[in-house]
Design a protein around this motif. Structure first.
Motif, short mmCIF file in Angstrom:
data_model
loop_
_atom_site.label_atom_id
_atom_site.label_comp_id
_atom_site.label_asym_id
_atom_site.label_seq_id
_atom_site.Cartn_x
_atom_site.Cartn_y
_atom_site.Cartn_z
N VAL A 3 -14.14 1.94 -8.19
CA VAL A 3 -13.66 1.96 -7.40
C VAL A 3 -12.10 2.38 -7.40
CG1 VAL A 3 -13.41 0.67 -5.64
CG2 VAL A 3 -14.76 -0.64 -7.13
N ASP A 4 -11.84 3.34 -6.79
CA ASP A 4 -10.49 3.98 -6.01
C ASP A 4 -9.57 2.69 -5.42
OD1 ASP A 4 -7.47 4.97 -5.95
OD2 ASP A 4 -8.69 6.59 -5.51
N ARG A 6 -6.18 2.55 -4.43
CA ARG A 6 -4.92 2.82 -4.19
C ARG A 6 -4.83 3.18 -2.70
NH1 ARG A 6 -4.30 8.76 -6.57
NH2 ARG A 6 -6.63 8.42 -6.56
N PRO A 7 -6.08 3.67 -1.63
CA PRO A 7 -5.88 2.45 -0.62
C PRO A 7 -5.75 1.89 -0.30
CG PRO A 7 -7.67 4.72 -1.00
CD PRO A 7 -7.13 3.88 -1.96
N ALA A 8 -5.94 0.99 -0.26
CA ALA A 8 -6.30 -0.19 -0.19
C ALA A 8 -4.71 -1.12 -0.71
CB ALA A 8 -7.38 -1.52 -0.80
N MET A 9 -4.12 -0.39 -1.51
CA MET A 9 -2.80 -0.95 -2.04
C MET A 9 -1.80 -0.06 -0.95
SD MET A 9 -1.20 -0.03 -5.89
CE MET A 9 -2.55 -1.02 -7.18
N ILE A 10 -2.20 0.72 -0.99
CA ILE A 10 -1.30 1.75 0.57
C ILE A 10 -1.08 0.54 1.80
CG2 ILE A 10 -1.04 3.93 1.97
CD1 ILE A 10 -1.60 5.20 -0.72
N ALA A 11 -2.11 0.21 1.77
CA ALA A 11 -2.48 -0.52 2.95
C ALA A 11 -1.98 -1.57 2.57
CB ALA A 11 -4.21 -0.52 3.26
N LEU A 42 -1.65 -0.64 -11.15
CA LEU A 42 -2.80 0.74 -10.96
C LEU A 42 -3.20 1.21 -12.91
CD1 LEU A 42 -1.08 3.09 -8.85
CD2 LEU A 42 -3.65 2.21 -8.69
N ILE B 88 -11.51 0.68 4.53
CA ILE B 88 -10.48 -0.76 4.08
C ILE B 88 -9.69 -1.29 5.50
CG2 ILE B 88 -10.51 0.15 2.04
CD1 ILE B 88 -7.97 0.38 2.30
N TYR B 107 -6.86 10.12 3.53
CA TYR B 107 -5.90 8.28 3.69
C TYR B 107 -5.66 9.22 5.25
CZ TYR B 107 -6.02 8.42 -1.17
OH TYR B 107 -6.24 7.72 -2.54
#
Lengths: 174, 236
Positions: A3-4, A6-11, A42, B88, B107
């Motif tokens: 699972v990546d 990173r998108p959730a982390m940016i959010a 990460l 998400i 993104y």
């Protein structure tokens, strides 16, 4: 890594920044802390269980990293805390009379002990439950409650929130 | 009377953290005691005060270096972006200043409350349309039954191919800007950002541009290609 994250982390960045601000106070140092936290997260992404909350996990990494950093910088730590940390109740009243601005509220929070700032932001700003905050900070729930109550008591006293609500209720001028 | 209820107890009550039975007891005590009610009100207000003090940080734009740090770090271990639609938004706090959706290979960032067209980005169709729309050109395409005006803004050389900055305006919806790149003959949308029209109030457009610029920097993009160079670069 299937699972990546990173998108959730940016959010999560806006929330990580506010918790970092609570810990580090200075904006630049806070963003450095956010960056270090993301990098650390990460690197150790395998230790995150995908069915658990990413935010709590990252708040915890941040808190641990902050403690490690502070430990490494021990010799300078004393400079960080101004001697006149404690606002006396008189000072608080005076500030309230001068009409507190948002910046002043921030200042009152900045003067709180670090462990109180951390729990205040997790619960009141980030809206974690007491249990979630306890898990993020790795302390018992009772500790969360006592720190949170002390932090909010400080806000109530310095901002004279109790007097204000009294004035509103009874129609008196405050 | 009010001193019988501790600050902690009262705070847990206003925060909704007490079990129903204890909560009912405190509620009754508060109803009967104006002093206690005043304290409860003050604890409620203290949450709002803390929140307001941090509202600026929560709503402020995130420095691109942080977004960069996240993207850069993961990519060393895993060179490609997520290649499947993954939404998400559920992970977002209500007040988040960044709403983000990962579409195919990209993104989407935008202001809260402006979900940035996941359906549009969920398909390779947009990437193809961008690939066919040279800088300065405009075309109308249909994705998921919706008309979308696609405009090529500029094209940049990168190590592995070219990247094109584009604008896509779905009918009756907010524009998005993004970057699609062609690597190994294939176009992918790499980043897309909700790009609200400039209303003079929100600095959102500025933050959006920062994200796109940060992406180009990370790719090591050179200066924008002239029309001739662009045609040449995409000839093969």
């Amino acid at each position: 890594m299937s699972v990546d994250i990173r998108p959730a982390m940016i959010a999560l960045l806006p929330r990580l920044r506010s918790f970092a601000r609570a810990l580090a106070r200075a904006p630049e140092a806070a963003d450095d802390l956010v960056q270090a936290t993301c990098e650390k997260a990460l690197r150790s992404v395998d230790s995150w269980a995908p069915d658990t909350r990413l935010d709590s996990w990252m708040f915890r990494i941040m808190q641990n990293h902050w403690i490690d950093m502070r430990r490494a910088e021990r010799p300078q730590a004393g400079l960080d805390e101004p001697a006149a940390l404690k606002l006396s109740r008189d000072d608080g009243t005076r500030i309230a009379e001068a009409r507190l601005t948002l910046a002043d509220v921030g200042e009152v929070i900045d003067r709180m002990p670090e462990d109180q700032r951390a729990v205040l932001v997790l619960v009141c700003v980030e809206e974690l439950s007491y249990r979630e905050a306890a898990e993020a900070l790795d302390v018992p729930i009772g500790t969360v409650m006592s720190r949170l109550a002390r932090a909010r008591r400080t806000l109530i006293d310095t901002l004279a929130l109790e007097d204000r609500s009294a004035g509103r209720r009874s129609g008196e001028a405050t | 009377m009010s001193t019988k209820v501790s600050d902690e107890m009262l705070m847990a009550f206003v925060d909704g953290e007490l079990d129903p039975e204890t909560a009912a007891q405190i509620e009754q005590a508060v109803a009967q005691d104006p002093l206690l009610a005043r304290r409860a009100e003050a604890f409620r207000a203290s949450r709002g005060a803390a929140r307001e003090a941090f509202a600026g940080i929560r709503r402020g734009s995130v420095p691109s270096r942080l977004i960069e740090a996240v993207m850069r770090n993961g990519s060393s271990a895993k060179p490609s972006f997520v290649r499947r639609p993954e939404f998400i938004r559920a992970a977002l706090p209500l007040a988040a200043s960044l709403a983000l959706v990962a579409g195919i290979g990209g993104y989407v960032l935008g202001q809260a409350g402006a979900p940035a067209h996941p359906d549009l980005l969920g398909g390779a169709a947009l990437a193809e349309a961008v690939g066919a729309t040279f800088s300065g050109e405009q075309r109308t395409a249909r994705f998921a039954g919706r008309e979308v005006a696609v405009r090529g803004l500029a094209t940049y050389p990168v190590e592995e191919g070219v990247c094109r900055m584009f604008e896509a305006v779905p009918a009756q919806s907010e524009p998005i800007r993004g970057i699609a790149c062609q690597f190994a003959e294939q176009w992918h949308v790499e980043v897309a950002v909700a790009f609200p029209p400039d209303d003079g109030l929100t600095p959102a457009a500025e933050g959006a541009s920062e994200v796109l610029d940060a992406y180009l920097d990370r790719r090591g993009a050179g200066p924008a290609l002239s029309p001739e160079e662009e045609t040449e670069a995409l000839r093969e």
